[in-house]
Design a protein around this motif. Structure first.
Motif, PDB file in Angstrom:
ATOM      1  N   GLU A  35     -13.061   4.659  -0.863  1.00 23.88           N
ATOM      2  CA  GLU A  35     -12.382   5.604   0.031  1.00 23.88           C
ATOM      3  C   GLU A  35     -11.842   4.895   1.267  1.00 23.88           C
ATOM      4  O   GLU A  35     -10.741   5.199   1.743  1.00 23.88           O
ATOM      5  CB  GLU A  35     -13.345   6.726   0.434  1.00 23.88           C
ATOM      6  N   ALA A  36     -12.619   3.949   1.794  1.00 17.05           N
ATOM      7  CA  ALA A  36     -12.162   3.196   2.961  1.00 17.05           C
ATOM      8  C   ALA A  36     -10.923   2.374   2.611  1.00 17.05           C
ATOM      9  O   ALA A  36      -9.992   2.258   3.416  1.00 17.05           O
ATOM     10  CB  ALA A  36     -13.279   2.287   3.460  1.00 17.05           C
ATOM     11  N   PHE A  37     -10.898   1.811   1.428  1.00 18.42           N
ATOM     12  CA  PHE A  37      -9.754   1.039   0.947  1.00 18.42           C
ATOM     13  C   PHE A  37      -8.511   1.922   0.881  1.00 18.42           C
ATOM     14  O   PHE A  37      -7.437   1.554   1.352  1.00 18.42           O
ATOM     15  CB  PHE A  37     -10.079   0.462  -0.429  1.00 18.42           C
ATOM     16  N   LEU A  38      -8.654   3.102   0.285  1.00 20.13           N
ATOM     17  CA  LEU A  38      -7.527   4.010   0.092  1.00 20.13           C
ATOM     18  C   LEU A  38      -6.978   4.540   1.418  1.00 20.13           C
ATOM     19  O   LEU A  38      -5.787   4.824   1.538  1.00 20.13           O
ATOM     20  CB  LEU A  38      -7.941   5.183  -0.799  1.00 20.13           C
ATOM     21  N   GLN A  39      -7.839   4.664   2.401  1.00 24.63           N
ATOM     22  CA  GLN A  39      -7.436   5.259   3.674  1.00 24.63           C
ATOM     23  C   GLN A  39      -6.965   4.231   4.701  1.00 24.63           C
ATOM     24  O   GLN A  39      -6.517   4.600   5.780  1.00 24.63           O
ATOM     25  CB  GLN A  39      -8.595   6.069   4.255  1.00 24.63           C
ATOM     26  N   ASN A  40      -7.049   2.954   4.358  1.00 22.69           N
ATOM     27  CA  ASN A  40      -6.705   1.913   5.326  1.00 22.69           C
ATOM     28  C   ASN A  40      -5.200   1.617   5.286  1.00 22.69           C
ATOM     29  O   ASN A  40      -4.668   1.181   4.265  1.00 22.69           O
ATOM     30  CB  ASN A  40      -7.502   0.641   5.030  1.00 22.69           C
ATOM     31  N   ASN A  41      -4.520   1.841   6.391  1.00 23.25           N
ATOM     32  CA  ASN A  41      -3.065   1.649   6.421  1.00 23.25           C
ATOM     33  C   ASN A  41      -2.669   0.181   6.355  1.00 23.25           C
ATOM     34  O   ASN A  41      -1.560  -0.157   5.928  1.00 23.25           O
ATOM     35  CB  ASN A  41      -2.463   2.299   7.676  1.00 23.25           C
ATOM     36  N   LEU A  42      -3.573  -0.727   6.744  1.00 23.63           N
ATOM     37  CA  LEU A  42      -3.277  -2.156   6.667  1.00 23.63           C
ATOM     38  C   LEU A  42      -3.226  -2.611   5.216  1.00 23.63           C
ATOM     39  O   LEU A  42      -2.465  -3.522   4.866  1.00 23.63           O
ATOM     40  CB  LEU A  42      -4.326  -2.960   7.441  1.00 23.63           C
ATOM     41  N   VAL A  43      -4.024  -1.981   4.371  1.00 22.02           N
ATOM     42  CA  VAL A  43      -3.993  -2.264   2.937  1.00 22.02           C
ATOM     43  C   VAL A  43      -2.717  -1.690   2.330  1.00 22.02           C
ATOM     44  O   VAL A  43      -2.049  -2.328   1.519  1.00 22.02           O
ATOM     45  CB  VAL A  43      -5.232  -1.681   2.229  1.00 22.02           C
ATOM     46  N   ASP A  44      -2.367  -0.485   2.755  1.00 20.90           N
ATOM     47  CA  ASP A  44      -1.159   0.161   2.232  1.00 20.90           C
ATOM     48  C   ASP A  44       0.094  -0.627   2.592  1.00 20.90           C
ATOM     49  O   ASP A  44       1.033  -0.736   1.799  1.00 20.90           O
ATOM     50  CB  ASP A  44      -1.060   1.586   2.779  1.00 20.90           C
ATOM     51  N   LYS A  45       0.106  -1.219   3.795  1.00 21.52           N
ATOM     52  CA  LYS A  45       1.261  -2.013   4.230  1.00 21.52           C
ATOM     53  C   LYS A  45       1.450  -3.257   3.377  1.00 21.52           C
ATOM     54  O   LYS A  45       2.547  -3.827   3.330  1.00 21.52           O
ATOM     55  CB  LYS A  45       1.098  -2.417   5.700  1.00 21.52           C
ATOM     56  N   ALA A  46       0.390  -3.679   2.698  1.00 20.70           N
ATOM     57  CA  ALA A  46       0.447  -4.896   1.879  1.00 20.70           C
ATOM     58  C   ALA A  46       0.996  -4.635   0.483  1.00 20.70           C
ATOM     59  O   ALA A  46       1.135  -5.564  -0.307  1.00 20.70           O
ATOM     60  CB  ALA A  46      -0.949  -5.520   1.780  1.00 20.70           C
ATOM     61  N   LEU A  47       1.329  -3.386   0.171  1.00 17.48           N
ATOM     62  CA  LEU A  47       1.846  -3.043  -1.154  1.00 17.48           C
ATOM     63  C   LEU A  47       3.158  -3.781  -1.403  1.00 17.48           C
ATOM     64  O   LEU A  47       4.104  -3.650  -0.627  1.00 17.48           O
ATOM     65  CB  LEU A  47       2.073  -1.534  -1.247  1.00 17.48           C
ATOM     66  N   PRO A  48       3.248  -4.585  -2.477  1.00 17.92           N
ATOM     67  CA  PRO A  48       4.487  -5.314  -2.770  1.00 17.92           C
ATOM     68  C   PRO A  48       5.669  -4.359  -2.971  1.00 17.92           C
ATOM     69  O   PRO A  48       5.489  -3.234  -3.443  1.00 17.92           O
ATOM     70  CB  PRO A  48       4.167  -6.049  -4.078  1.00 17.92           C
ATOM     71  N   LYS A  49       6.853  -4.815  -2.631  1.00 16.34           N
ATOM     72  CA  LYS A  49       8.046  -3.970  -2.708  1.00 16.34           C
ATOM     73  C   LYS A  49       8.267  -3.434  -4.126  1.00 16.34           C
ATOM     74  O   LYS A  49       8.609  -2.268  -4.305  1.00 16.34           O
ATOM     75  CB  LYS A  49       9.275  -4.750  -2.246  1.00 16.34           C
ATOM     76  N   GLU A  50       8.074  -4.284  -5.126  1.00 18.13           N
ATOM     77  CA  GLU A  50       8.309  -3.850  -6.508  1.00 18.13           C
ATOM     78  C   GLU A  50       7.398  -2.694  -6.890  1.00 18.13           C
ATOM     79  O   GLU A  50       7.838  -1.714  -7.519  1.00 18.13           O
ATOM     80  CB  GLU A  50       8.105  -5.016  -7.480  1.00 18.13           C
ATOM     81  N   LEU A  51       6.130  -2.808  -6.517  1.00 16.55           N
ATOM     82  CA  LEU A  51       5.182  -1.745  -6.850  1.00 16.55           C
ATOM     83  C   LEU A  51       5.467  -0.493  -6.028  1.00 16.55           C
ATOM     84  O   LEU A  51       5.320   0.633  -6.519  1.00 16.55           O
ATOM     85  CB  LEU A  51       3.744  -2.219  -6.613  1.00 16.55           C
ATOM     86  N   ARG A  52       5.908  -0.677  -4.806  1.00 14.68           N
ATOM     87  CA  ARG A  52       6.276   0.474  -3.973  1.00 14.68           C
ATOM     88  C   ARG A  52       7.470   1.218  -4.589  1.00 14.68           C
ATOM     89  O   ARG A  52       7.525   2.447  -4.582  1.00 14.68           O
ATOM     90  CB  ARG A  52       6.606   0.012  -2.550  1.00 14.68           C
ATOM     91  N   ASP A  53       8.415   0.448  -5.128  1.00 16.32           N
ATOM     92  CA  ASP A  53       9.586   1.054  -5.764  1.00 16.32           C
ATOM     93  C   ASP A  53       9.183   1.820  -7.020  1.00 16.32           C
ATOM     94  O   ASP A  53       9.691   2.922  -7.283  1.00 16.32           O
ATOM     95  CB  ASP A  53      10.611  -0.020  -6.117  1.00 16.32           C
ATOM     96  N   ILE A  54       8.303   1.230  -7.816  1.00 19.27           N
ATOM     97  CA  ILE A  54       7.819   1.904  -9.023  1.00 19.27           C
ATOM     98  C   ILE A  54       7.127   3.211  -8.652  1.00 19.27           C
ATOM     99  O   ILE A  54       7.351   4.260  -9.268  1.00 19.27           O
ATOM    100  CB  ILE A  54       6.860   0.994  -9.814  1.00 19.27           C
ATOM    101  N   ASN A  55       6.288   3.134  -7.616  1.00 14.52           N
ATOM    102  CA  ASN A  55       5.561   4.336  -7.193  1.00 14.52           C
ATOM    103  C   ASN A  55       6.502   5.414  -6.660  1.00 14.52           C
ATOM    104  O   ASN A  55       6.266   6.608  -6.858  1.00 14.52           O
ATOM    105  CB  ASN A  55       4.515   3.969  -6.137  1.00 14.52           C
ATOM    106  N   SER A  56       7.545   4.987  -5.967  1.00 17.40           N
ATOM    107  CA  SER A  56       8.520   5.962  -5.452  1.00 17.40           C
ATOM    108  C   SER A  56       9.180   6.702  -6.599  1.00 17.40           C
ATOM    109  O   SER A  56       9.433   7.914  -6.522  1.00 17.40           O
ATOM    110  CB  SER A  56       9.582   5.251  -4.605  1.00 17.40           C
ATOM    111  N   THR A  57       9.469   5.980  -7.676  1.00 16.88           N
ATOM    112  CA  THR A  57      10.063   6.605  -8.860  1.00 16.88           C
ATOM    113  C   THR A  57       9.064   7.529  -9.541  1.00 16.88           C
ATOM    114  O   THR A  57       9.397   8.650  -9.945  1.00 16.88           O
ATOM    115  CB  THR A  57      10.539   5.526  -9.855  1.00 16.88           C
ATOM    116  N   LEU A  58       7.836   7.061  -9.656  1.00 20.98           N
ATOM    117  CA  LEU A  58       6.790   7.867 -10.290  1.00 20.98           C
ATOM    118  C   LEU A  58       6.512   9.150  -9.509  1.00 20.98           C
ATOM    119  O   LEU A  58       6.167  10.176 -10.094  1.00 20.98           O
ATOM    120  CB  LEU A  58       5.500   7.055 -10.430  1.00 20.98           C
TER     121      LEU A  58
END
Length: 225
Positions: A57-80
């Motif tokens: 839960e701490a991992f999921l809620q941490n914005n510093l971890v979220d900022k590290a999401l690679p662009k490609e995966l962020r794009d895939i997630n945006s589509t999903l």
């Protein structure tokens, strides 16, 4: 004439004192004391990151971890998000669960790198901007960490068949080619694991850097940081 000589002597003495003080600060900074202080800062950041990664839960809620999401995966997630929003939540949850298993791999690598810091590294940290200590740690270990944890991340993600589920959701959408380049029509299992590994590693560095910046004033103040 005597007054001029005395004044000159005072000026020379003051300059010598300032130079000696500056040299002393540099000497202290690159000494065992300076090295110990920097190690303390970095090890504190590593422990903070490990504690976050050890709690899904701490991992999921941490914005510093979220900022590290690679662009490609962020794009895939945006589509999903437009096709199957719940799948994105599951993917994030599975990556968080995989991150727990990487702690035992990452921590020793990072600690060994911290313990291998030398006087040249310390000088660069003292002379650099805030966050330089983490930058040096990242330079020394980023590639090694990604390579080390990727197989375990892939192993964990395969448990949930997340890649197959994503491909099923995206089938017929013809969006992967534009997202991943070329004629890709499927998310590759190793590719997803690598992107997740990059997020896990870089998120950890974000946490360490944040800890360094927050504590640099109190711990590195004597060295002008």
């Amino acid at each position: 004439m005597k007054k001029i000589i005395i004044a000159a002597s005072i000026a020379i003495g003051s300059a010598a004192f300032i130079a000696t003080s500056l040299n002393s600060c540099t000497t202290i900074a690159t000494s065992d004391l300076g090295l110990a202080v920097i190690k303390r800062v970095l090890l504190g950041g590593i422990n903070k990151g490990v504690n976050i990664y050890g709690n899904k839960e701490a991992f999921l809620q941490n914005n510093l971890v979220d900022k590290a999401l690679p662009k490609e995966l962020r794009d895939i997630n945006s589509t999903l998000e437009k096709i199957a929003p719940s799948l994105v939540a599951k993917e994030r949850e599975y990556i968080a669960e995989a991150a727990v298993y990487t702690v035992g791999i990452s921590k020793p690598i990072l600690e060994n790198a911290v313990n291998s810091l030398n006087a040249q590294d310390v000088t660069r940290i003292i002379q650099g901007e805030k966050g330089t200590a983490t930058l040096i740690l990242k330079e020394k270990t980023q590639g090694q960490l990604i390579q080390a944890i990727a197989p375990r991340v892939e192993q964990e993600l395969n448990k949930y068949s997340i890649v197959k589920t994503i491909n099923t959701a995206l089938s017929g959408s013809n969006l992967l080619g534009s997202l991943l380049g070329g004629n890709n029509s499927k998310v590759n299992a190793s590719g997803l694991s690598l992107m997740a590994s990059e997020q896990i590693v870089n998120g950890l560095f974000n946490i360490i850097e944040d800890h360094e910046k927050q504590n640099s004033a109190s711990l590195l103040g004597p060295f002008g940081k």
